[in-house]
Write an enzyme that holds these catalytic residues in place. Structure first.
Site, PDB file in Angstrom:
ATOM      1  N   PHE A  11     -24.885  12.354 -49.163  1.00 20.21           N
ATOM      2  CA  PHE A  11     -26.244  12.844 -49.448  1.00 20.21           C
ATOM      3  C   PHE A  11     -27.284  12.311 -48.450  1.00 20.21           C
ATOM      4  O   PHE A  11     -27.893  13.068 -47.680  1.00 20.21           O
ATOM      5  CB  PHE A  11     -26.594  12.464 -50.897  1.00 20.21           C
ATOM      6  N   ASP A  58     -12.310   5.714 -41.998  1.00 20.30           N
ATOM      7  CA  ASP A  58     -12.717   4.743 -43.010  1.00 20.30           C
ATOM      8  C   ASP A  58     -13.426   3.562 -42.339  1.00 20.30           C
ATOM      9  O   ASP A  58     -12.937   3.052 -41.325  1.00 20.30           O
ATOM     10  CB  ASP A  58     -11.424   4.258 -43.701  1.00 20.30           C
ATOM     11  N   THR A 133     -29.698  -0.774 -51.752  1.00 16.57           N
ATOM     12  CA  THR A 133     -30.362  -0.214 -52.929  1.00 16.57           C
ATOM     13  C   THR A 133     -31.243  -1.250 -53.626  1.00 16.57           C
ATOM     14  O   THR A 133     -30.991  -2.462 -53.507  1.00 16.57           O
ATOM     15  CB  THR A 133     -29.274   0.286 -53.910  1.00 16.57           C
ATOM     16  N   ASP A 134     -32.215  -0.777 -54.390  1.00 13.55           N
ATOM     17  CA  ASP A 134     -33.038  -1.691 -55.200  1.00 13.55           C
ATOM     18  C   ASP A 134     -32.256  -2.221 -56.407  1.00 13.55           C
ATOM     19  O   ASP A 134     -32.691  -3.170 -57.054  1.00 13.55           O
ATOM     20  CB  ASP A 134     -34.333  -0.993 -55.662  1.00 13.55           C
ATOM     21  N   GLU A 135     -31.093  -1.603 -56.703  1.00  8.31           N
ATOM     22  CA  GLU A 135     -30.365  -2.004 -57.911  1.00  8.31           C
ATOM     23  C   GLU A 135     -29.818  -3.426 -57.813  1.00  8.31           C
ATOM     24  O   GLU A 135     -29.471  -4.040 -58.815  1.00  8.31           O
ATOM     25  CB  GLU A 135     -29.242  -0.997 -58.213  1.00  8.31           C
ATOM     26  N   TYR A 159     -21.296  -1.237 -59.365  1.00  4.25           N
ATOM     27  CA  TYR A 159     -21.893  -0.671 -58.149  1.00  4.25           C
ATOM     28  C   TYR A 159     -22.885  -1.644 -57.525  1.00  4.25           C
ATOM     29  O   TYR A 159     -22.773  -2.005 -56.348  1.00  4.25           O
ATOM     30  CB  TYR A 159     -22.592   0.664 -58.465  1.00  4.25           C
ATOM     31  N   LYS A 163     -22.797  -3.706 -53.910  1.00  2.00           N
ATOM     32  CA  LYS A 163     -23.817  -3.559 -52.870  1.00  2.00           C
ATOM     33  C   LYS A 163     -24.464  -4.923 -52.575  1.00  2.00           C
ATOM     34  O   LYS A 163     -24.738  -5.252 -51.419  1.00  2.00           O
ATOM     35  CB  LYS A 163     -24.898  -2.555 -53.298  1.00  2.00           C
ATOM     36  N   LYS A 198     -25.448  13.154 -59.988  1.00  6.31           N
ATOM     37  CA  LYS A 198     -26.604  12.284 -60.184  1.00  6.31           C
ATOM     38  C   LYS A 198     -27.653  13.063 -60.971  1.00  6.31           C
ATOM     39  O   LYS A 198     -27.648  14.306 -60.987  1.00  6.31           O
ATOM     40  CB  LYS A 198     -27.173  11.846 -58.830  1.00  6.31           C
ATOM     41  N   ASN A 258     -36.762   8.684 -67.301  1.00  2.00           N
ATOM     42  CA  ASN A 258     -35.800   9.770 -67.096  1.00  2.00           C
ATOM     43  C   ASN A 258     -36.249  11.044 -67.822  1.00  2.00           C
ATOM     44  O   ASN A 258     -36.084  12.156 -67.316  1.00  2.00           O
ATOM     45  CB  ASN A 258     -34.411   9.348 -67.572  1.00  2.00           C
ATOM     46  N   HIS A 294     -26.830  -0.313 -69.191  1.00  2.00           N
ATOM     47  CA  HIS A 294     -27.854   0.504 -68.511  1.00  2.00           C
ATOM     48  C   HIS A 294     -29.102  -0.311 -68.155  1.00  2.00           C
ATOM     49  O   HIS A 294     -29.802  -0.791 -69.050  1.00  2.00           O
ATOM     50  CB  HIS A 294     -28.234   1.651 -69.456  1.00  2.00           C
TER      51      HIS A 294
HETATM   52  P1  NAD Z   1     -23.016   9.444 -51.313  1.00  2.00           P
HETATM   53  O1  NAD Z   1     -22.062   8.969 -52.346  1.00  2.00           O
HETATM   54  O2  NAD Z   1     -23.667  10.774 -51.456  1.00  2.00           O
HETATM   55  O3  NAD Z   1     -22.316   9.432 -49.868  1.00  2.00           O
HETATM   56  C1  NAD Z   1     -21.489   8.398 -49.424  1.00  2.00           C
HETATM   57  C2  NAD Z   1     -20.752   8.870 -48.181  1.00  2.00           C
HETATM   58  O4  NAD Z   1     -19.929   7.791 -47.714  1.00  2.00           O
HETATM   59  C3  NAD Z   1     -19.805  10.049 -48.446  1.00  2.00           C
HETATM   60  O5  NAD Z   1     -19.944  10.993 -47.412  1.00  2.00           O
HETATM   61  C4  NAD Z   1     -18.416   9.411 -48.423  1.00  2.00           C
HETATM   62  O6  NAD Z   1     -17.405  10.310 -47.976  1.00  2.00           O
HETATM   63  C5  NAD Z   1     -18.634   8.288 -47.436  1.00  2.00           C
HETATM   64  N1  NAD Z   1     -17.678   7.172 -47.619  1.00  2.00           N
HETATM   65  C6  NAD Z   1     -17.297   6.603 -48.795  1.00  2.00           C
HETATM   66  N2  NAD Z   1     -16.413   5.619 -48.559  1.00  2.00           N
HETATM   67  C7  NAD Z   1     -16.228   5.572 -47.204  1.00  2.00           C
HETATM   68  C8  NAD Z   1     -15.448   4.757 -46.347  1.00  2.00           C
HETATM   69  N3  NAD Z   1     -14.654   3.800 -46.842  1.00  2.00           N
HETATM   70  N4  NAD Z   1     -15.525   4.959 -45.015  1.00  2.00           N
HETATM   71  C9  NAD Z   1     -16.316   5.938 -44.500  1.00  2.00           C
HETATM   72  N5  NAD Z   1     -17.058   6.762 -45.267  1.00  2.00           N
HETATM   73  C10 NAD Z   1     -17.032   6.565 -46.606  1.00  2.00           C
HETATM   74  O7  NAD Z   1     -24.109   8.274 -51.196  1.00  2.00           O
HETATM   75  P2  NAD Z   1     -25.654   8.379 -50.822  1.00  2.00           P
HETATM   76  O8  NAD Z   1     -26.416   8.663 -52.043  1.00  2.00           O
HETATM   77  O9  NAD Z   1     -25.805   9.243 -49.638  1.00  2.00           O
HETATM   78  O10 NAD Z   1     -25.932   6.864 -50.419  1.00  2.00           O
HETATM   79  C11 NAD Z   1     -25.805   6.429 -49.067  1.00  2.00           C
HETATM   80  C12 NAD Z   1     -26.121   4.937 -49.022  1.00  2.00           C
HETATM   81  O11 NAD Z   1     -27.442   4.713 -49.511  1.00  2.00           O
HETATM   82  C13 NAD Z   1     -25.198   4.098 -49.889  1.00  2.00           C
HETATM   83  O12 NAD Z   1     -24.929   2.904 -49.196  1.00  2.00           O
HETATM   84  C14 NAD Z   1     -26.016   3.825 -51.136  1.00  2.00           C
HETATM   85  O13 NAD Z   1     -25.644   2.592 -51.721  1.00  2.00           O
HETATM   86  C15 NAD Z   1     -27.416   3.763 -50.556  1.00  2.00           C
HETATM   87  N6  NAD Z   1     -28.513   4.132 -51.472  1.00  2.00           N
HETATM   88  C16 NAD Z   1     -28.460   5.294 -52.191  1.00  2.00           C
HETATM   89  C17 NAD Z   1     -29.540   5.642 -53.007  1.00  2.00           C
HETATM   90  C18 NAD Z   1     -29.559   6.942 -53.784  1.00  2.00           C
HETATM   91  O14 NAD Z   1     -30.472   7.159 -54.589  1.00  2.00           O
HETATM   92  N7  NAD Z   1     -28.614   7.853 -53.570  1.00  2.00           N
HETATM   93  C19 NAD Z   1     -30.649   4.803 -53.091  1.00  2.00           C
HETATM   94  C20 NAD Z   1     -30.664   3.623 -52.337  1.00  2.00           C
HETATM   95  C21 NAD Z   1     -29.595   3.303 -51.532  1.00  2.00           C
HETATM   96  P1  TYD Z   2     -28.395   8.272 -61.478  1.00  2.00           P
HETATM   97  O1  TYD Z   2     -28.882   9.522 -60.833  1.00  2.00           O
HETATM   98  O2  TYD Z   2     -26.939   8.141 -61.808  1.00  2.00           O
HETATM   99  O3  TYD Z   2     -28.875   7.062 -60.560  1.00  2.00           O
HETATM  100  P2  TYD Z   2     -28.844   5.443 -60.855  1.00  2.00           P
HETATM  101  O4  TYD Z   2     -27.970   5.146 -62.001  1.00  2.00           O
HETATM  102  O5  TYD Z   2     -28.307   4.926 -59.555  1.00  2.00           O
HETATM  103  O6  TYD Z   2     -30.289   5.048 -61.108  1.00  2.00           O
HETATM  104  O7  TYD Z   2     -29.209   8.058 -62.804  1.00  2.00           O
HETATM  105  C1  TYD Z   2     -30.634   7.993 -62.801  1.00  2.00           C
HETATM  106  C2  TYD Z   2     -31.059   7.673 -64.214  1.00  2.00           C
HETATM  107  O8  TYD Z   2     -30.752   8.805 -65.052  1.00  2.00           O
HETATM  108  C3  TYD Z   2     -30.314   6.493 -64.815  1.00  2.00           C
HETATM  109  O9  TYD Z   2     -31.204   5.755 -65.648  1.00  2.00           O
HETATM  110  C4  TYD Z   2     -29.226   7.132 -65.652  1.00  2.00           C
HETATM  111  C5  TYD Z   2     -29.859   8.430 -66.109  1.00  2.00           C
HETATM  112  N1  TYD Z   2     -28.929   9.578 -66.302  1.00  2.00           N
HETATM  113  C6  TYD Z   2     -29.002  10.314 -67.488  1.00  2.00           C
HETATM  114  O10 TYD Z   2     -29.824  10.032 -68.379  1.00  2.00           O
HETATM  115  N2  TYD Z   2     -28.149  11.381 -67.633  1.00  2.00           N
HETATM  116  C7  TYD Z   2     -27.226  11.712 -66.679  1.00  2.00           C
HETATM  117  O11 TYD Z   2     -26.435  12.682 -66.894  1.00  2.00           O
HETATM  118  C8  TYD Z   2     -27.176  10.949 -65.472  1.00  2.00           C
HETATM  119  C9  TYD Z   2     -26.175  11.279 -64.389  1.00  2.00           C
HETATM  120  C10 TYD Z   2     -28.057   9.885 -65.332  1.00  2.00           C
END
Ligand code: NAD
Ligand code: TYD
Length: 358
Positions: A11, A58, A133-135, A159, A163, A198, A258, A294
């Site tokens: 993503f 990988d 991530t902020d998590e 998760y 991280k 998500k 949410n 949660h």
């Molecule tokens: P995502 O799950 O959509 O994408 C992850 C990508 O990494 C995928 O394309 C997957 O094929 C690839 N991948 C997984 N394991 C791999 C490996 N061993 N080697 C090479 N490629 C691999 O994740 P995202 O939402 O795009 O998140 C990207 C980064 O940003 C992550 O590090 C995540 O922790 C961080 N992040 C995400 C969010 C969010 O809201 N999505 C917020 C803050 C930080």
């Molecule tokens: P998510 O998109 O999985 O991100 P994160 O857990 O990394 O914050 O979830 C966002 C928020 O939405 C989280 O508090 C969990 C909630 N959630 C639901 O209430 N229903 C759902 O089906 C999903 C996937 C998440």
């Protein structure tokens, strides 16, 4: 010049690659394992573009990384690759330990080896940017101040713990070996190409399909939301101007429950694609069992990146959500393509027994 991006079929990574190539002509080598979350269809428009080199592999494959670094000599490595879904980490943490911890370790070692053999000027200019991530900061109470870079790490899910571990490795590789690292800790992203497991894309896709919109527990958990392209611009800014060894919090100044998020999505969909049943999509909201452990609230204080690097998000929640909903309405073929067997299996496992706890 060249940069190496890992996880660029996911993503945020694919949005970053698009954003990067829209802003200039510097080449991107994109290494991705293509797990269920990595989709080449998200990069289809770059087929034939010589500025983008896709490599299937990988981050834990140190020999492969070494070959890529030697062949392409990137000036920076940006690590997006990770297992990223909290609910999946609850059902099966192994892949999270493997990719997020061991993978980051192997990547750091390959990069350190390459970096230490560079000439002085190249070594000084090199950057390893780790996307996190902020998590990692854990859960806030209702009236607690937002996360700052100085907050202690208190991860609560497999998760966020994986991280947090990767962030610690990155920090140590700077402190011990002098590797010029940068770490960013960002809040929840949303936008185009978001895998529909998500919250935001799941709600859009389910609403249009006439399915329930699952809300875990009471729906009053709070997240800060940032439009993905704003995250990309923040990463570019940190890469350009960030101080090696430092960490930067990135957020949207958009705290929402949410339930509020789902209601905004329903209202936007009601306007742009009214439901055939004639009532609001909000009628499809369904409360389900809560996620175990949660986290109640995340909030980012993005004051440091604003003050020191001059970055602020461009989108408000309303403009970002509108763009996102429009994108999903215009790109139904992408949604269908990523809803493979693996996606269907996950959805039935996660929701058919009545919620997130199963
Ligand atoms: P995502 O799950 O959509 O994408 C992850 C990508 O990494 C995928 O394309 C997957 O094929 C690839 N991948 C997984 N394991 C791999 C490996 N061993 N080697 C090479 N490629 C691999 O994740 P995202 O939402 O795009 O998140 C990207 C980064 O940003 C992550 O590090 C995540 O922790 C961080 N992040 C995400 C969010 C969010 O809201 N999505 C917020 C803050 C930080
Ligand atoms: P998510 O998109 O999985 O991100 P994160 O857990 O990394 O914050 O979830 C966002 C928020 O939405 C989280 O508090 C969990 C909630 N959630 C639901 O209430 N229903 C759902 O089906 C999903 C996937 C998440």
């Amino acid at each position: 010049m060249t940069i190496l991006v890992t996880g660029g079929a996911g993503f945020i990574g694919n949005n970053f690659v698009h954003d990067w190539l829209a802003a200039g002509d510097e080449r991107v080598v994109n290494l991705d394992k293509l797990t269920y979350a990595g989709n080449l269809s998200s990069l289809a428009d770059l087929r034939g573009d010589e500025r983008h080199v896709f490599v299937h592999g990988d981050i834990a494959d140190r020999a492969l990384i070494a070959r890529l670094l030697a062949a392409h000599r990137p000036r920076a490595v940006l690590n997006f690759a990770a297992e990223s879904h909290v609910d999946r980490s609850i059902h099966g943490p192994s892949e999270f330990i493997q990719t997020n911890i061991i993978g980051t370790f192997q990547l750091l070692e390959a990069v350190r080896d390459h970096w230490s053999g560079l000439g002085e000027a190249e070594r000084g200019a090199f950057r390893f940017l780790h996307v996190s991530t902020d998590e990692v900061y854990g859960s806030l109470g209702e009236n607690d101040p937002a996360f700052r870079e100085t907050n202690a790490y208190q991860p609560n899910s497999p998760y966020s713990a994986s991280k947090a571990a990767s962030d610690h490795l990155v920090r140590a590789w700077h402190h011990t070996y002098g590797l010029p690292v940068l770490t960013t800790n960002c809040s929840n992203n949303y936008g185009p190409y978001h895998f529909p497991e998500k919250l935001i894309p799941l709600v859009i896709v389910n609403a249009l399909a006439g399915k329930p919109l699952p809300i875990y527990g009471d729906g009053r958990q709070v997240r800060d939301w940032l439009y993905v392209r704003d995250h990309c611009s923040a990463i570019r800014r940190v890469l350009d101007r960030g101080v090696p060894g430092e960490t930067y919090n990135i957020g949207g100044w958009n705290e929402k429950t949410n339930l509020e998020v789902v209601q905004v999505l329903c209202r936007t969909l009601d306007e742009l694609a009214p439901a055939a049943h004639g009532s609001s999509y909000a009628a499809q909201i369904s409360f389900v069992a809560d996620r175990p452990g949660h986290d109640r609230r995340y909030a980012i204080d993005a004051g440091r990146i604003e003050k020191e690097l001059g970055w602020r998000p461009a989108e408000t929640f309303d403009t970002g959500i509108r763009k996102t909903v429009r994108w999903y309405l215009d790109n139904r073929a992408w949604v269908e393509e990523v809803q493979s067997g693996a996606y269907r299996e996950w959805i039935s496992r996660q929701y058919e027994r009545g919620g997130a706890g199963g």
